[in-house]
Scaffold this active site. Structure first.
Site, PDB file in Angstrom:
ATOM      1  N   ALA A 196       0.854  -1.185   0.000  1.00 20.11           N
ATOM      2  CA  ALA A 196       0.000   0.000   0.000  1.00 20.11           C
ATOM      3  C   ALA A 196       0.894   1.241   0.000  1.00 20.11           C
ATOM      4  CB  ALA A 196      -0.897  -0.019   1.227  1.00 20.11           C
TER       5      ALA A 196
ATOM      6  N   GLY B 144       0.646  -5.217   0.770  1.00 18.48           N
ATOM      7  CA  GLY B 144      -0.527  -5.330  -0.100  1.00 18.48           C
ATOM      8  C   GLY B 144      -0.207  -5.976  -1.441  1.00 18.48           C
TER       9      GLY B 144
ATOM     10  N   GLU C 269       4.491  -5.262   7.194  1.00 24.45           N
ATOM     11  CA  GLU C 269       3.667  -4.236   7.857  1.00 24.45           C
ATOM     12  C   GLU C 269       4.095  -3.992   9.301  1.00 24.45           C
ATOM     13  OE1 GLU C 269       2.505  -6.530   5.790  1.00 24.45           O
ATOM     14  OE2 GLU C 269       0.901  -5.700   4.551  1.00 24.45           O
TER      15      GLU C 269
HETATM   16  N1  CO8 Z   1       4.536   3.269  -0.480  1.00 22.11           N
HETATM   17  C1  CO8 Z   1       4.949   4.436  -0.987  1.00 22.11           C
HETATM   18  N2  CO8 Z   1       6.097   4.601  -1.676  1.00 22.11           N
HETATM   19  C2  CO8 Z   1       6.867   3.523  -1.833  1.00 22.11           C
HETATM   20  C3  CO8 Z   1       6.521   2.264  -1.321  1.00 22.11           C
HETATM   21  C4  CO8 Z   1       5.278   2.144  -0.625  1.00 22.11           C
HETATM   22  N3  CO8 Z   1       4.830   0.982  -0.131  1.00 22.11           N
HETATM   23  N4  CO8 Z   1       7.496   1.389  -1.638  1.00 22.11           N
HETATM   24  C5  CO8 Z   1       8.416   2.056  -2.324  1.00 22.11           C
HETATM   25  N5  CO8 Z   1       8.065   3.360  -2.449  1.00 22.11           N
HETATM   26  C6  CO8 Z   1       8.791   4.442  -3.117  1.00 22.11           C
HETATM   27  C7  CO8 Z   1       9.936   4.936  -2.285  1.00 22.11           C
HETATM   28  O1  CO8 Z   1       9.484   5.864  -1.338  1.00 22.11           O
HETATM   29  C8  CO8 Z   1      10.818   5.561  -3.349  1.00 22.11           C
HETATM   30  O2  CO8 Z   1      10.262   6.803  -3.707  1.00 22.11           O
HETATM   31  P1  CO8 Z   1      11.229   8.105  -3.848  1.00 22.11           P
HETATM   32  O3  CO8 Z   1      12.121   7.760  -5.019  1.00 22.11           O
HETATM   33  O4  CO8 Z   1      10.274   9.207  -4.119  1.00 22.11           O
HETATM   34  O5  CO8 Z   1      11.972   8.206  -2.563  1.00 22.11           O
HETATM   35  C9  CO8 Z   1      10.624   4.635  -4.534  1.00 22.11           C
HETATM   36  O6  CO8 Z   1       9.415   3.934  -4.293  1.00 22.11           O
HETATM   37  C10 CO8 Z   1      11.736   3.614  -4.677  1.00 22.11           C
HETATM   38  O7  CO8 Z   1      11.837   2.915  -3.456  1.00 22.11           O
HETATM   39  P2  CO8 Z   1      13.216   2.796  -2.634  1.00 22.11           P
HETATM   40  O8  CO8 Z   1      14.104   3.957  -2.914  1.00 22.11           O
HETATM   41  O9  CO8 Z   1      12.860   2.535  -1.210  1.00 22.11           O
HETATM   42  O10 CO8 Z   1      13.824   1.483  -3.324  1.00 22.11           O
HETATM   43  P3  CO8 Z   1      14.802   0.421  -2.669  1.00 22.11           P
HETATM   44  O11 CO8 Z   1      15.228  -0.470  -3.794  1.00 22.11           O
HETATM   45  O12 CO8 Z   1      15.835   1.087  -1.832  1.00 22.11           O
HETATM   46  O13 CO8 Z   1      13.868  -0.421  -1.647  1.00 22.11           O
HETATM   47  C11 CO8 Z   1      11.864  -1.626  -0.968  1.00 22.11           C
HETATM   48  C12 CO8 Z   1      12.793  -1.178  -2.130  1.00 22.11           C
HETATM   49  C13 CO8 Z   1      12.613  -2.578  -0.058  1.00 22.11           C
HETATM   50  C14 CO8 Z   1      10.675  -2.330  -1.582  1.00 22.11           C
HETATM   51  C15 CO8 Z   1      11.439  -0.382  -0.142  1.00 22.11           C
HETATM   52  O14 CO8 Z   1      10.936   0.585  -1.047  1.00 22.11           O
HETATM   53  C16 CO8 Z   1      10.353  -0.670   0.876  1.00 22.11           C
HETATM   54  O15 CO8 Z   1      10.654  -1.185   1.953  1.00 22.11           O
HETATM   55  N6  CO8 Z   1       9.094  -0.304   0.564  1.00 22.11           N
HETATM   56  C17 CO8 Z   1       7.990  -0.438   1.484  1.00 22.11           C
HETATM   57  C18 CO8 Z   1       7.566  -1.885   1.647  1.00 22.11           C
HETATM   58  C19 CO8 Z   1       6.439  -1.986   2.659  1.00 22.11           C
HETATM   59  O16 CO8 Z   1       6.596  -1.737   3.832  1.00 22.11           O
HETATM   60  N7  CO8 Z   1       5.239  -2.437   2.187  1.00 22.11           N
HETATM   61  C20 CO8 Z   1       4.096  -2.629   3.037  1.00 22.11           C
HETATM   62  C21 CO8 Z   1       3.213  -1.431   3.019  1.00 22.11           C
HETATM   63  S1  CO8 Z   1       1.846  -1.574   4.157  1.00 22.11           S
HETATM   64  C22 CO8 Z   1       0.683  -2.491   3.309  1.00 22.11           C
HETATM   65  O17 CO8 Z   1       0.898  -2.873   2.198  1.00 22.11           O
HETATM   66  C23 CO8 Z   1      -0.618  -2.751   3.998  1.00 22.11           C
HETATM   67  C24 CO8 Z   1      -1.622  -3.408   3.058  1.00 22.11           C
HETATM   68  C25 CO8 Z   1      -2.993  -2.854   3.272  1.00 22.11           C
HETATM   69  C26 CO8 Z   1      -4.010  -3.276   2.258  1.00 22.11           C
HETATM   70  C27 CO8 Z   1      -3.646  -3.059   0.796  1.00 22.11           C
HETATM   71  C28 CO8 Z   1      -4.810  -3.343  -0.109  1.00 22.11           C
HETATM   72  C29 CO8 Z   1      -4.383  -3.752  -1.473  1.00 22.11           C
END
Ligand code: CO8
Length: 259
Positions: free
Chosen positions: A69, A112, A135
């Site tokens: 998400a 998600g 999460e």
């Molecule tokens: N939300 C918003 N932005 C994101 C997300 C996210 N989940 N994941 C990545 N991005 C963005 C980053 O902020 C970054 O943006 P910017 O360039 O503007 O800074 C861009 O994508 C690239 O990401 P990274 O620079 O972080 O890339 P890395 O290669 O260093 O890392 C990762 C990749 C490991 C995937 C890292 O981005 C990460 O940890 N992301 C978050 C993962 C996470 O915690 N996901 C769970 C979210 S909670 C959830 O999903 C609850 C579900 C609820 C229901 C959903 C219904 C469908």
């Protein structure tokens, strides 16, 4: 289908009976914003009622299926916001689509993203796929089926370990544990090939089989067996049953009318 224009997803038709839905926010690793989920749900609803579509593939890009998400969009929401507006509740429609839905996962399928993949009927993963429900690391729990579907897929102890630690798991682990049906070197092409194979079967039998299999997750064995038999009997009311069995007896390939 050419009229289906969206901002956050792309809908295309790689083969005549297969629709491909590509999550398309590559700069943020396909973070699932509310707008993206709205579009995904709307596209799937349309495809589900479109007679020419007989199988659906959901995919992302090489680097990410979806990294969860959209955290930036969620972070300032209050309990009242999410409760009152049923935040992301509509995403459950994905698991109510009658047509077969295949997830082709490459790269990150986190939070998600992992939950959407698990809500699909079949998941194929590239060797680079990375799954996880992280999460816990942002102060919440999986909210789109993760705590329920992962347990059913891989059992309590493994699900507890993965969800409580937030640890990611590989495509190889996902395949060994049954979260995905197989690891595929060319996951995009293989998913479309599988979808095309399924789309070549009689639509009613395919949808009936999907329904019967899904009952296995929701009820007792006895109830499930009764449900299966009822659906099986019902298929004798279809043209495709007459055609399929006649074609076998006449030693020729069947020609499905999907009726
Ligand atoms: N939300 C918003 N932005 C994101 C997300 C996210 N989940 N994941 C990545 N991005 C963005 C980053 O902020 C970054 O943006 P910017 O360039 O503007 O800074 C861009 O994508 C690239 O990401 P990274 O620079 O972080 O890339 P890395 O290669 O260093 O890392 C990762 C990749 C490991 C995937 C890292 O981005 C990460 O940890 N992301 C978050 C993962 C996470 O915690 N996901 C769970 C979210 S909670 C959830 O999903 C609850 C579900 C609820 C229901 C959903 C219904 C469908």
């Amino acid at each position: 289908l050419s009229i289906l224009q969206y901002q956050n997803i792309i809908v295309s038709r790689p083969t005549p009976a297969v629709a491909l839905v590509t999550l398309n926010r590559p700069k943020v690793l396909n973070a699932l914003s509310a707008a993206l989920i709205d579009e995904l749900v709307s596209a799937l609803s349309l495809l589900d009622t479109d007679d020419t579509t007989r199988a659906i593939v959901i995919t992302g890009n090489e680097r990410a299926f979806a990294a969860g998400a959209d955290i930036k969009e969620m972070k300032d929401k209050t309990y009242v916001d999410v409760f009152k507006h049923k935040f992301l509740e509509n995403w459950t429609l994905i698991s109510h689509v009658r047509k077969p839905v295949i997830a082709a996962v490459s790269g990150y399928a986190l939070g998600g993203g992992c939950e959407i993949a698990m809500a699909c009927d079949i998941v194929l993963a590239s060797p680079t796929a990375v799954f996880g429900l992280p999460e816990i690391d942002i102060g919440v729990i999986p909210g789109a089926g993760g705590t329920q579907r992962l347990v059913r897929a891989i059992g309590k102890s493994r699900a507890m370990e993965l969800i409580l630690s937030g640890r990611r798991f590989s495509a190889t682990d996902a395949a060994a544990w049954g979260v995905v049906s197989r690891v595929s070197e060319d996951v995009f092409a293989d998913a479309i090939e599988l979808a095309t194979t399924i789309a070549g079967k009689g639509t009613i039998a395919v949808q009936a089989a999907k329904e019967a299999i899904n009952v296995a997750f929701e009820t007792s064995l006895d109830e499930g067996l009764r449900h299966e038999r009822t659906i099986f009997y019902g298929l004798f009311a279809t043209q495709d049953q007459k055609e399929g069995m006649s074609a076998f007896a006449e030693k020729r390939p069947p020609v499905w009318s999907h009726s």
